[in-house]
Enzyme design. Structure first.
Site, PDB file in Angstrom:
ATOM      1  N   ALA A  64       0.855  -1.184   0.000  1.00 60.49           N
ATOM      2  CA  ALA A  64       0.000   0.000   0.000  1.00 60.49           C
ATOM      3  C   ALA A  64       0.894   1.239   0.000  1.00 60.49           C
ATOM      4  O   ALA A  64       2.043   1.195   0.441  1.00 60.49           O
ATOM      5  CB  ALA A  64      -0.892  -0.017   1.230  1.00 60.49           C
ATOM      6  N   GLU A 110       0.060  -9.414  -0.969  1.00 59.12           N
ATOM      7  CA  GLU A 110      -1.364  -9.766  -1.010  1.00 59.12           C
ATOM      8  C   GLU A 110      -1.876  -9.778  -2.449  1.00 59.12           C
ATOM      9  O   GLU A 110      -2.659 -10.644  -2.839  1.00 59.12           O
ATOM     10  CB  GLU A 110      -2.152  -8.782  -0.138  1.00 59.12           C
ATOM     11  CG  GLU A 110      -1.852  -8.976   1.354  1.00 59.12           C
ATOM     12  CD  GLU A 110      -2.351  -7.833   2.219  1.00 59.12           C
ATOM     13  OE1 GLU A 110      -2.217  -6.660   1.788  1.00 59.12           O
ATOM     14  OE2 GLU A 110      -2.849  -8.093   3.319  1.00 59.12           O
ATOM     15  N   GLU A 130       3.729  -5.272   7.602  1.00 57.86           N
ATOM     16  CA  GLU A 130       2.829  -4.271   8.196  1.00 57.86           C
ATOM     17  C   GLU A 130       3.072  -4.074   9.677  1.00 57.86           C
ATOM     18  O   GLU A 130       2.996  -2.948  10.186  1.00 57.86           O
ATOM     19  CB  GLU A 130       1.359  -4.662   7.963  1.00 57.86           C
ATOM     20  CG  GLU A 130       0.889  -4.519   6.528  1.00 57.86           C
ATOM     21  CD  GLU A 130       1.144  -5.741   5.672  1.00 57.86           C
ATOM     22  OE1 GLU A 130       1.947  -6.626   6.083  1.00 57.86           O
ATOM     23  OE2 GLU A 130       0.556  -5.834   4.583  1.00 57.86           O
TER      24      GLU A 130
HETATM   25  N1  CAA Z   1       4.504   3.432  -0.264  1.00 58.18           N
HETATM   26  C1  CAA Z   1       4.895   4.632  -0.735  1.00 58.18           C
HETATM   27  N2  CAA Z   1       6.129   4.869  -1.231  1.00 58.18           N
HETATM   28  C2  CAA Z   1       6.992   3.842  -1.235  1.00 58.18           C
HETATM   29  C3  CAA Z   1       6.678   2.561  -0.754  1.00 58.18           C
HETATM   30  C4  CAA Z   1       5.348   2.376  -0.257  1.00 58.18           C
HETATM   31  N3  CAA Z   1       4.896   1.176   0.194  1.00 58.18           N
HETATM   32  N4  CAA Z   1       7.737   1.752  -0.882  1.00 58.18           N
HETATM   33  C5  CAA Z   1       8.698   2.509  -1.436  1.00 58.18           C
HETATM   34  N5  CAA Z   1       8.266   3.757  -1.627  1.00 58.18           N
HETATM   35  C6  CAA Z   1       9.006   4.913  -2.171  1.00 58.18           C
HETATM   36  C7  CAA Z   1       9.991   5.439  -1.163  1.00 58.18           C
HETATM   37  O1  CAA Z   1       9.370   6.284  -0.222  1.00 58.18           O
HETATM   38  C8  CAA Z   1      10.957   6.144  -2.075  1.00 58.18           C
HETATM   39  O2  CAA Z   1      10.408   7.384  -2.427  1.00 58.18           O
HETATM   40  P1  CAA Z   1      11.324   8.729  -2.456  1.00 58.18           P
HETATM   41  O3  CAA Z   1      12.260   8.495  -3.599  1.00 58.18           O
HETATM   42  O4  CAA Z   1      10.326   9.806  -2.694  1.00 58.18           O
HETATM   43  O5  CAA Z   1      12.005   8.795  -1.131  1.00 58.18           O
HETATM   44  C9  CAA Z   1      10.986   5.259  -3.309  1.00 58.18           C
HETATM   45  O6  CAA Z   1       9.794   4.492  -3.263  1.00 58.18           O
HETATM   46  C10 CAA Z   1      12.148   4.305  -3.319  1.00 58.18           C
HETATM   47  O7  CAA Z   1      12.145   3.591  -2.099  1.00 58.18           O
HETATM   48  P2  CAA Z   1      13.475   3.105  -1.388  1.00 58.18           P
HETATM   49  O8  CAA Z   1      14.515   4.182  -1.489  1.00 58.18           O
HETATM   50  O9  CAA Z   1      13.122   2.639  -0.022  1.00 58.18           O
HETATM   51  O10 CAA Z   1      13.889   1.918  -2.366  1.00 58.18           O
HETATM   52  P3  CAA Z   1      14.754   0.631  -2.051  1.00 58.18           P
HETATM   53  O11 CAA Z   1      14.914  -0.034  -3.377  1.00 58.18           O
HETATM   54  O12 CAA Z   1      15.956   0.967  -1.246  1.00 58.18           O
HETATM   55  O13 CAA Z   1      13.827  -0.287  -1.101  1.00 58.18           O
HETATM   56  C11 CAA Z   1      11.789  -1.418  -0.514  1.00 58.18           C
HETATM   57  C12 CAA Z   1      12.677  -0.886  -1.649  1.00 58.18           C
HETATM   58  C13 CAA Z   1      12.482  -2.565   0.231  1.00 58.18           C
HETATM   59  C14 CAA Z   1      10.538  -1.931  -1.194  1.00 58.18           C
HETATM   60  C15 CAA Z   1      11.477  -0.281   0.489  1.00 58.18           C
HETATM   61  O14 CAA Z   1      11.062   0.860  -0.226  1.00 58.18           O
HETATM   62  C16 CAA Z   1      10.385  -0.615   1.488  1.00 58.18           C
HETATM   63  O15 CAA Z   1      10.649  -1.281   2.478  1.00 58.18           O
HETATM   64  N6  CAA Z   1       9.133  -0.129   1.241  1.00 58.18           N
HETATM   65  C17 CAA Z   1       8.028  -0.251   2.167  1.00 58.18           C
HETATM   66  C18 CAA Z   1       7.516  -1.682   2.223  1.00 58.18           C
HETATM   67  C19 CAA Z   1       6.357  -1.797   3.189  1.00 58.18           C
HETATM   68  O16 CAA Z   1       6.476  -1.551   4.383  1.00 58.18           O
HETATM   69  N7  CAA Z   1       5.185  -2.205   2.661  1.00 58.18           N
HETATM   70  C20 CAA Z   1       3.980  -2.379   3.432  1.00 58.18           C
HETATM   71  C21 CAA Z   1       3.067  -1.207   3.235  1.00 58.18           C
HETATM   72  S1  CAA Z   1       1.648  -1.317   4.256  1.00 58.18           S
HETATM   73  C22 CAA Z   1       0.623  -2.381   3.426  1.00 58.18           C
HETATM   74  O17 CAA Z   1       0.859  -2.765   2.314  1.00 58.18           O
HETATM   75  C23 CAA Z   1      -0.550  -2.799   4.235  1.00 58.18           C
HETATM   76  C24 CAA Z   1      -1.907  -2.679   4.070  1.00 58.18           C
HETATM   77  O18 CAA Z   1      -2.495  -3.049   3.057  1.00 58.18           O
HETATM   78  C25 CAA Z   1      -2.663  -2.184   5.235  1.00 58.18           C
END
Ligand code: CAA
Length: 256
Positions: A64, A110, A130
């Protein structure tokens, strides 16, 4: 640039590619609407027999959109009615294959698990992270993971948010196959083309009966299967398949 790239080949295989690399294919509301529209359109498009869902060569989806969620109130979240978007994919009547390279996290995992078959590259990683954000999975993660992997393994990953490497996910029955990273799309398409060449009514019945039966008592599932089997005898494709076998020739299925 479109958030979702769509194409359909001559074999009846549609490919949907998430196209938001700057946010690691995070599922913004715009992306969710794009997916919903695409799945709705494909469900009634006779040219589409099987679908491959991909995030491209580097990552599947990072879940998300956290930036969209961070300022949301519970009422905002209720009004987004995300479940209506998930439902369209969950009820998609044709075979769906997720082709996963890189990360499939949170809502991205998911989304992958909504598919009937998941093909992943050897360095793909799956997780429900999450809990590390103070959330819980909201797109079926708790329910689909426990059904796929059983309680002991699902809890181990849900309660920690730990990453599940592709081979481990395959060994646990969460995904279908692991292939070299550069072969993910090709493998998914090869499989999709094989399925797309099979009689579509039988293919759709197998999907419907299998998924409905999983949630039902065994005798109900068996009754559904029996009705589905009887229904196939009304199809021209069954006549064609059986006659082609007996006449030692390849069948020509028409989807009738
Ligand atoms: N939402 C919004 N933006 C996201 C994102 C997300 N889930 N994941 C990555 N991005 C964005 C980052 O904020 C970043 O943006 P900026 O350039 O503006 O800073 C850009 O994408 C690149 O991200 P990273 O620099 O972190 O890239 P990376 O290649 O080093 O890492 C990653 C990739 C491992 C996927 C890391 O971005 C990450 O851990 N993301 C979050 C994963 C996460 O926690 N997902 C769960 C979300 S909650 C959910 O899904 C639940 C629900 O339904 C309730």
């Amino acid at each position: 640039m479109s958030l979702l790239l769509k194409s359909v080949d001559d074999n009846g295989v549609a490919t949907l590619t998430l196209n938001r690399s700057e946010a690691r294919n995070a599922l913004s509301m715009d992306m969710r609407y794009a997916l919903t529209d695409a799945f709705n359109a494909m469900s009634t498009d006779d040219a589409v027999h099987c679908v491959v869902l991909s995030g491209g060569k580097k990552f599947f989806a990072a879940g998300a959109d956290i930036k969209e969620m961070v300022a949301s109130t519970p009422v905002d979240i209720i009004l987004r009615e995300i479940e209506r978007h998930w439902q369209v994919i969950a009820k998609f009547p044709k075979p769906l294959i997720s082709a996963v390279n890189g990360y499939a996290l949170g809502g991205g995992f998911e989304l992958a698990m909504h598919a009937d078959i998941i093909i992943a590259g050897e360095s793909a990683q799956f997780a429900c992270p999450e809990v590390r954000l103070g959330l819980i999975p909201g797109g079926g993660g708790t329910q689909r993971l426990v059904r796929a992997a059983g309680k002991a393994q699902a809890m181990r990953y849900l309660l920690t948010g730990d990453f599940i490497p592709a081979q481990q996910a395959c060994d646990l029955g969460i995904i279908s196959d692991v292939v070299p990273d550069e072969k993910v799309l090709e493998s998914a398409h090869t499989l999709a083309q094989r399925i797309a060449a099979l009689p579509p009514i039988a293919v759709r019945q197998i999907k419907e009966v299998t998924l409905a039966g999983v949630e039902a008592p065994l005798d109900v599932g068996l009754a559904l299967e029996r009705r589905g089997t009887q229904l196939m005898f009304a199809t021209e494709d069954f006549q064609e398949g059986a006659n082609a076998f007996l006449e030692k020739r390849p069948p020509e299925f028409k989807g009738r």
